[in-house]
Enzyme design. Structure first.
Site, PDB file in Angstrom:
ATOM      1  N   GLN A 178       0.834  -1.200   0.000  1.00 18.19           N
ATOM      2  CA  GLN A 178       0.000   0.000   0.000  1.00 18.19           C
ATOM      3  C   GLN A 178       0.871   1.255   0.000  1.00 18.19           C
ATOM      4  O   GLN A 178       0.356   2.360  -0.115  1.00 18.19           O
ATOM      5  CB  GLN A 178      -0.906   0.007   1.241  1.00 18.19           C
ATOM      6  CG  GLN A 178      -1.872  -1.168   1.287  1.00 18.19           C
ATOM      7  CD  GLN A 178      -2.640  -1.218   2.599  1.00 18.19           C
ATOM      8  OE1 GLN A 178      -3.509  -0.391   2.841  1.00 18.19           O
ATOM      9  NE2 GLN A 178      -2.321  -2.185   3.448  1.00 18.19           N
ATOM     10  N   HIS A 229      -1.509   1.526  -4.320  1.00 16.23           N
ATOM     11  CA  HIS A 229      -1.909   2.936  -4.217  1.00 16.23           C
ATOM     12  C   HIS A 229      -1.045   3.875  -5.050  1.00 16.23           C
ATOM     13  O   HIS A 229      -1.057   5.082  -4.832  1.00 16.23           O
ATOM     14  CB  HIS A 229      -1.895   3.362  -2.744  1.00 16.23           C
ATOM     15  CG  HIS A 229      -2.925   2.643  -1.926  1.00 16.23           C
ATOM     16  ND1 HIS A 229      -2.871   2.544  -0.542  1.00 16.23           N
ATOM     17  CD2 HIS A 229      -4.035   1.949  -2.299  1.00 16.23           C
ATOM     18  CE1 HIS A 229      -3.907   1.841  -0.112  1.00 16.23           C
ATOM     19  NE2 HIS A 229      -4.624   1.463  -1.148  1.00 16.23           N
ATOM     20  N   THR A 284       0.488  -2.918   8.656  1.00 16.40           N
ATOM     21  CA  THR A 284      -0.746  -2.349   8.153  1.00 16.40           C
ATOM     22  C   THR A 284      -1.895  -2.747   9.068  1.00 16.40           C
ATOM     23  O   THR A 284      -1.922  -3.855   9.599  1.00 16.40           O
ATOM     24  CB  THR A 284      -1.054  -2.800   6.716  1.00 16.40           C
ATOM     25  OG1 THR A 284      -2.364  -2.366   6.338  1.00 16.40           O
ATOM     26  CG2 THR A 284      -0.969  -4.307   6.574  1.00 16.40           C
TER      27      THR A 284
END
Length: 226
Positions: free
Chosen positions: A87, A105, A171
């Site tokens: 991410q 992302h 995360t």
């Protein structure tokens, strides 16, 4: 045949390199309201401010280096097939030597045309108003903003479906659609969750390592005992 390790990484993976986590507890990203710097609406309202925000992030990224956890994951490729789904928008996995890195992302060191999402180019300097693609359209950061589709999601699902081992690092697994990837790994896949404040406990075959990335990855490697 080598076993396939799929690694999902978030902000905690790069925190020890000096990159601040995406969003602090107060809902701000380095002092900015995320709706103003990480949404299409924010870019439309004040493109100059948004470009400057990412210019500062880009400068910061170019001043930091991978941490030991990045290097340890890269070294795993000597013994396993390793796919990293991150991410993070930094390039620290690549700089450490990992060869299969998929950015959900986007990437801070790339920009793309506001006209054609597939017109993407490498970019390491400041991006300003007036920097355009070949067709004359303004360039923007190659970042997936809130409210935008995640182009790499389908590929990430395909990768997770072939995992022999799943490793989640740094995360919260609370931000969708990325958080849903854990549901696509085969039922018998061994899972490792590395985070100082883990919040996943109801998964089968789950080993929780309550550590920051550099320590946790090393502990996981010792458990793998290859």
């Amino acid at each position: 045949m080598k076993k396939h390790i799929v690694v999902l990484t978030g902000a905690g993976m790069s925190a020890e390199s000096g990159i601040k986590t995406f969003r602090d507890a107060d809902g701000l990203w380095e002092g900015h309201d995320v709706t103003k710097v990480a949404t299409p609406e924010g870019f439309a309202m004040n493109p100059e401010m948004v470009l400057d925000f990412y210019n500062q992030r880009r400068k910061q990224l170019l001043q930091v280096i991978p941490n030991q956890a990045h290097y340890d994951l890269a070294e795993l490729e000597n013994h396993f097939e390793v796919s990293i789904i991150t991410q993070n928008i930094d390039d620290l996995h690549e700089r450490a030597g990992s060869s299969k890195v998929f950015h959900l992302h986007g990437e801070l060191l790339k920009v793309r045309s506001t006209y054609d999402n597939n017109d993407i180019k490498d970019w390491t300097s400041d991006l300003v108003l007036g920097d355009t693609c070949k067709k004359g359209y303004q360039l923007r950061p190659h970042i997936v903003w809130f409210g935008e589709d995640v182009p790499m999601m389908e590929k990430a699902i395909e990768i997770c479906e072939t995992a022999d081992i799943l490793v989640i690092i740094g995360t919260s697994m609370q931000v969708y659609p990325a958080a849903g990837l854990i549901h696509y790994v085969p039922q018998n896949t061994q899972r490792y969750f590395i985070d100082p404040k883990p919040n996943i406990t109801n998964q089968k075959k789950l080993t929780v390592i309550t550590e920051k990335a550099t320590i946790g990855v090393r502990k996981m490697i010792n458990i793998l005992n290859y």
